[in-house]
Structures are given as structure tokens and as C-alpha cells.
Design an enzyme around this catalytic site. Structure first.
Site, mmCIF file in Angstrom:
data_model
loop_
_atom_site.group_PDB
_atom_site.id
_atom_site.type_symbol
_atom_site.label_atom_id
_atom_site.label_comp_id
_atom_site.label_asym_id
_atom_site.label_seq_id
_atom_site.Cartn_x
_atom_site.Cartn_y
_atom_site.Cartn_z
ATOM 1 N N HIS A 158 -6.748 -8.512 -11.462
ATOM 2 C CA HIS A 158 -5.289 -8.432 -11.334
ATOM 3 C C HIS A 158 -4.829 -6.977 -11.254
ATOM 4 C CE1 HIS A 158 -1.070 -9.085 -13.165
ATOM 5 N NE2 HIS A 158 -1.026 -9.157 -11.858
ATOM 6 N N ASN A 208 1.541 -9.477 -17.944
ATOM 7 C CA ASN A 208 2.691 -10.322 -17.629
ATOM 8 C C ASN A 208 3.140 -11.184 -18.801
ATOM 9 O OD1 ASN A 208 3.124 -9.333 -15.101
ATOM 10 N ND2 ASN A 208 1.703 -10.755 -14.125
HETATM 11 N N1 CAA Z 1 1.748 4.115 -2.358
HETATM 12 C C1 CAA Z 1 1.301 5.354 -2.610
HETATM 13 N N2 CAA Z 1 1.939 6.204 -3.449
HETATM 14 C C2 CAA Z 1 3.100 5.781 -4.003
HETATM 15 C C3 CAA Z 1 3.630 4.509 -3.772
HETATM 16 C C4 CAA Z 1 2.900 3.640 -2.909
HETATM 17 N N3 CAA Z 1 3.297 2.398 -2.643
HETATM 18 N N4 CAA Z 1 4.771 4.377 -4.484
HETATM 19 C C5 CAA Z 1 4.956 5.528 -5.142
HETATM 20 N N5 CAA Z 1 3.940 6.381 -4.856
HETATM 21 C C6 CAA Z 1 3.694 7.688 -5.438
HETATM 22 C C7 CAA Z 1 4.593 8.760 -4.945
HETATM 23 O O1 CAA Z 1 4.088 9.368 -3.762
HETATM 24 C C8 CAA Z 1 4.588 9.729 -6.123
HETATM 25 O O2 CAA Z 1 3.361 10.482 -6.158
HETATM 26 P P1 CAA Z 1 3.105 11.796 -7.099
HETATM 27 O O3 CAA Z 1 3.168 11.316 -8.533
HETATM 28 O O4 CAA Z 1 1.743 12.245 -6.697
HETATM 29 O O5 CAA Z 1 4.198 12.757 -6.797
HETATM 30 C C9 CAA Z 1 4.570 8.804 -7.315
HETATM 31 O O6 CAA Z 1 4.011 7.585 -6.842
HETATM 32 C C10 CAA Z 1 5.957 8.566 -7.851
HETATM 33 O O7 CAA Z 1 6.758 8.029 -6.817
HETATM 34 P P2 CAA Z 1 8.270 8.446 -6.496
HETATM 35 O O8 CAA Z 1 8.490 9.882 -6.830
HETATM 36 O O9 CAA Z 1 8.620 7.974 -5.128
HETATM 37 O O10 CAA Z 1 9.134 7.513 -7.420
HETATM 38 P P3 CAA Z 1 9.166 7.360 -8.967
HETATM 39 O O11 CAA Z 1 8.825 8.598 -9.680
HETATM 40 O O12 CAA Z 1 10.458 6.692 -9.188
HETATM 41 O O13 CAA Z 1 7.973 6.318 -9.263
HETATM 42 C C11 CAA Z 1 7.055 4.165 -9.503
HETATM 43 C C12 CAA Z 1 7.885 5.094 -8.616
HETATM 44 C C13 CAA Z 1 5.622 4.680 -9.581
HETATM 45 C C14 CAA Z 1 7.050 2.797 -8.803
HETATM 46 C C15 CAA Z 1 7.696 4.123 -10.937
HETATM 47 O O14 CAA Z 1 9.052 3.816 -10.840
HETATM 48 C C16 CAA Z 1 7.037 3.109 -11.843
HETATM 49 O O15 CAA Z 1 5.998 3.363 -12.433
HETATM 50 N N6 CAA Z 1 7.676 1.938 -11.988
HETATM 51 C C17 CAA Z 1 7.158 0.846 -12.813
HETATM 52 C C18 CAA Z 1 6.125 0.087 -12.014
HETATM 53 C C19 CAA Z 1 5.547 -1.042 -12.807
HETATM 54 O O16 CAA Z 1 5.882 -1.322 -13.953
HETATM 55 N N7 CAA Z 1 4.629 -1.740 -12.159
HETATM 56 C C20 CAA Z 1 3.998 -2.910 -12.746
HETATM 57 C C21 CAA Z 1 4.718 -4.112 -12.280
HETATM 58 S S1 CAA Z 1 3.988 -5.548 -12.979
HETATM 59 C C22 CAA Z 1 2.799 -5.971 -11.934
HETATM 60 O O17 CAA Z 1 2.572 -5.398 -10.905
HETATM 61 C C23 CAA Z 1 2.044 -7.172 -12.335
HETATM 62 C C24 CAA Z 1 2.500 -8.447 -11.747
HETATM 63 O O18 CAA Z 1 1.664 -9.293 -11.555
HETATM 64 C C25 CAA Z 1 3.900 -8.792 -11.527
#
Ligand code: CAA
Length: 309
Positions: A158, A208
Site C-alpha cells: 500500500h 487509513n
Molecule cells: N510527484 C513528484 N513530486 C511531487 C509531487 C508529485 N506528484 N507532488 C509534490 N511533489 C514534490 C514537489 O516537487 C516538492 O519537492 P521538494 O520537496 O523537493 O521541493 C514537494 O513534493 C512539495 O511539493 P509542493 O511544494 O508542490 O507542495 P507542498 O509543500 O504543499 O506539498 C504535499 C505537497 C507533499 C502533497 C503535502 O501537502 C503533503 O504531504 N500532504 C499530505 C499528503 C498525505 O497525507 N498523503 C497521504 C494520503 S493517505 C494515502 O495516500 C493512503 C490512502 O490509501 C488513501
């Protein structure tokens, strides 16, 4: 309760070397499938992505190219890494393309009947040694594995969204999963630069089980008028240092996925504390699924996205 049935079962069947994973197949070209293909290709694995829709495959290639470009711009990878990774990815609408795969990761819609019918159509195309992993975020690995021809080579892997950024992979053994399969998947996750956490096969596993009830509770807070969308998200961003507020995160995951996970928890654990919030149900019924549909707790046709309540 810690029921380590899988460990003791696995250790009895142990003398075989873990399969050497070289070629990877991915089922599903959505946000999870394309994220998994992205990290596998960057780690040097030839990847075949299969989806029933050619346009979803074309979109996935464009999404991966865009996300790799972000990584190039931030000097996480070089443009040569990007070009080499994109060249390792091929797509198909036919499971026959998985004939040489050592590991197939299924990242299809979070619906048990759909996953079962995929496995039924898929397995005749696979080598007997091929490991099948599901990226399910909540459904029983034991039950999914039992619907295949290879429950001992079936496992939960996952990934978290966005896959290229999030470090964790939860690894979940079904009761029949053998130790070589478990070891092969742990090694594979490490090669992808991920850290694994092992979860027993309980509804919604670890992340989750904790995260999605929090999102559901945020929807209840909105439903009961405790606060507006912005007040709830600002509170959790600045008051608990979460990178996203819970409603923004629900939109990011997909409200349909959040609802399915709550239903799996509610039915699987028979506890009313997992009751899905009626407002979450209503949003999903309206087709307001979050970012992917353009509207959820925020309206994504506006820039920046505007809270809808
Ligand atoms: N691919 C590659 N790189 C990405 C990316 C993607 N899709 N999305 C973001 N990035 C990178 C950016 O390039 C940036 O890189 P650096 O750290 O090297 O500078 C970094 O991630 C941060 O991105 P941003 O500056 O654009 O934006 P941010 O600082 O707001 O971060 C985020 C975005 C990483 C999504 C952050 O908001 C975050 O961690 N959010 C929470 C995400 C979370 O909780 N995920 C789990 C969800 S639950 C799940 O997935 C399980 C399920 O089954 C439901």
C-alpha cells in the site's frame, strides 16, 4: 490484539529464495498506478502499465512526465534520469503484456468485485512465479488472495499519495502469503527508496485506520456547524502542523475513496464510531469527489481553490 498468524505460517514454508524482481507490471493508470509506475521506472525497473482505457494510459504518461519534470526542476533527479525512466515505461490494454513480469501491482478502483474480476482475467497471463500485490487501501488481503490462483504469492503493498513524495509503503500479508513473497516485496520497496511498515490484515490497515476516521470527523465538524471549511482546515494545518487540512486532504485522496474506506471500517469492525458522515455520503452521491472531479469541499475551477461551505 496482535494476531501474528501470517508470521508463523510464513516461517514454516521458508526454504525457497525470494523471487528476483526485475520486470514490473502495474494495473490501473489512475493517480496511484501512475505514481507507482513513476517510482519503479526511476528506480531502474522496466514497467508495463495496463488499463482498460487507452486515454487513461496516455494521460498517465503525461502526468508522470510532468511530475518528473517537477523533480528535475527541484534537482531531485537529472533530465537524463527522467528520459531514461520514461523510456522504461510501456503501456497496454492487454494483460498479455505482463507475460514476463515478476511482480504485478494492482492499483485499480477500490471496489472488491472489480479487483476480483481483474485477478480472474489477469492470472492466466502470468508466469507461475509472478508475485501479485494489491495497492488496496482497506480490503482484506486474505480474501483478495483467496480469489486468485496464487494466494501464497499474493500480498498487500500500500503506497501513499503522492507516491513519488511519500516515503511509506505498508506491507500486508494475507494468512496464506509465503515468506519469500514477503521478503521479495520488502526488498523491492527498499529499492524504490521507500520505508516499509508491516500491518496485520485488519480493515484499512494502519494509516487509513487512523487517518480516514480523522477526515470523517472533520466532515462531521462541518456538518454540525462547528466550523467552516477554512476554519477546520486552518485549525489542523496551524494547530496540529498537518501539511494539509483534513478536508483538503479528503479532496486530495478522493471523497469516494474516503467513503469506501469508512464503509470497510464500519462493516469490518462493526463499531458505530466508524459511521460515515451523512454529508460525506451526500457529496459522493452528488459526484463531488474532490480534486479529480473539480469539486469537493473546495471548488477547483477557481484559483486558488475556493471553499464551498
Ligand atoms: N510527484 C513528484 N513530486 C511531487 C509531487 C508529485 N506528484 N507532488 C509534490 N511533489 C514534490 C514537489 O516537487 C516538492 O519537492 P521538494 O520537496 O523537493 O521541493 C514537494 O513534493 C512539495 O511539493 P509542493 O511544494 O508542490 O507542495 P507542498 O509543500 O504543499 O506539498 C504535499 C505537497 C507533499 C502533497 C503535502 O501537502 C503533503 O504531504 N500532504 C499530505 C499528503 C498525505 O497525507 N498523503 C497521504 C494520503 S493517505 C494515502 O495516500 C493512503 C490512502 O490509501 C488513501
Amino acid at each position: 490484539m496482535n494476531v501474528d498468524v501470517a508470521t508463523s505460517f510464513g516461517s514454516a514454508a521458508m526454504d525457497v529464495a525470494p523471487p528476483d524482481i526485475q520486470q514490473v507490471g502495474i494495473i490501473g493508470a489512475g493517480q496511484m498506478g501512475s505514481g507507482i509506475a513513476h517510482v519503479c521506472a526511476l528506480a531502474g525497473f522496466p514497467v508495463t502499465v495496463v488499463d482498460i482505457k487507452q486515454d487513461a494510459l496516455d494521460k498517465a504518461i503525461a502526468v508522470m512526465a510532468r511530475n518528473m519534470e517537477r523533480q528535475v526542476n527541484r534537482s531531485v533527479i537529472t533530465s537524463d534520469d527522467r528520459d531514461a525512466a520514461l523510456a522504461r515505461i510501456v503501456t497496454s490494454t492487454d494483460y498479455g503484456a505482463f507475460a514476463n513480469a515478476d511482480l504485478v501491482i494492482e492499483a485499480a478502483t477500490e471496489k472488491e468485485d472489480i479487483k476480483r474480476s481483474i485477478y480472474k482475467a489477469l492470472t492466466p497471463s502470468l508466469k507461475p512465479s509472478c508475485v501479485v500485490a494489491s495497492n488496496t487501501s482497506s480490503i482484506s488481503i486474505t480474501r483478495l488472495g483467496a480469489s486468485t490462483d496464487r494466494p501464497e504469492k499474493f500480498i498487500g503493498m500500500h503506497f501513499m499519495n503522492p507516491v513519488p513524495v511519500m516515503k511509506l509503503v505498508e506491507v500486508i500479508r494475507g494468512i496464506a502469503t509465503d515468506e519469500p513473497t514477503f521478503q521479495a516485496v520488502q526488498t523491492m520497496a527498499r529499492k524504490l527508496g521507500k520505508i516499509t511498515a508491516v500491518s496485520e490484515d485488519f480493515p484499512a490497515f494502519i494509516v487509513n485506520r487512523i487517518l480516514v476516521p480523522m477526515i470523517n470527523e472533520a466532515v462531521y465538524a462541518l456538518y454540525e456547524g462547528v466550523g467552516s471549511v477554512s476554519a477546520i482546515d486552518t485549525s489542523m494545518r496551524l494547530g496540529a502542523n498537518h501539511p494539509m487540512g483534513p478536508l483538503e486532504l479528503g479532496d486530495f485522496i478522493g471523497l469516494d475513496t474516503c467513503l469506501s474506506i469508512m464503509q470497510v471500517l464500519y462493516e469490518g469492525l462493526s463499531d458505530s464510531k466508524y459511521r460515515p458522515c451523512p454529508l460525506l455520503v451526500k457529496y459522493v452521491e452528488a459526484g463531488w469527489l474532490g480534486r479529480k472531479s473539480g469539486r469537493g469541499f473546495y471548488d477547483y475551477t477557481q484559483s486558488p481553490p475556493r471553499p464551498t461551505r
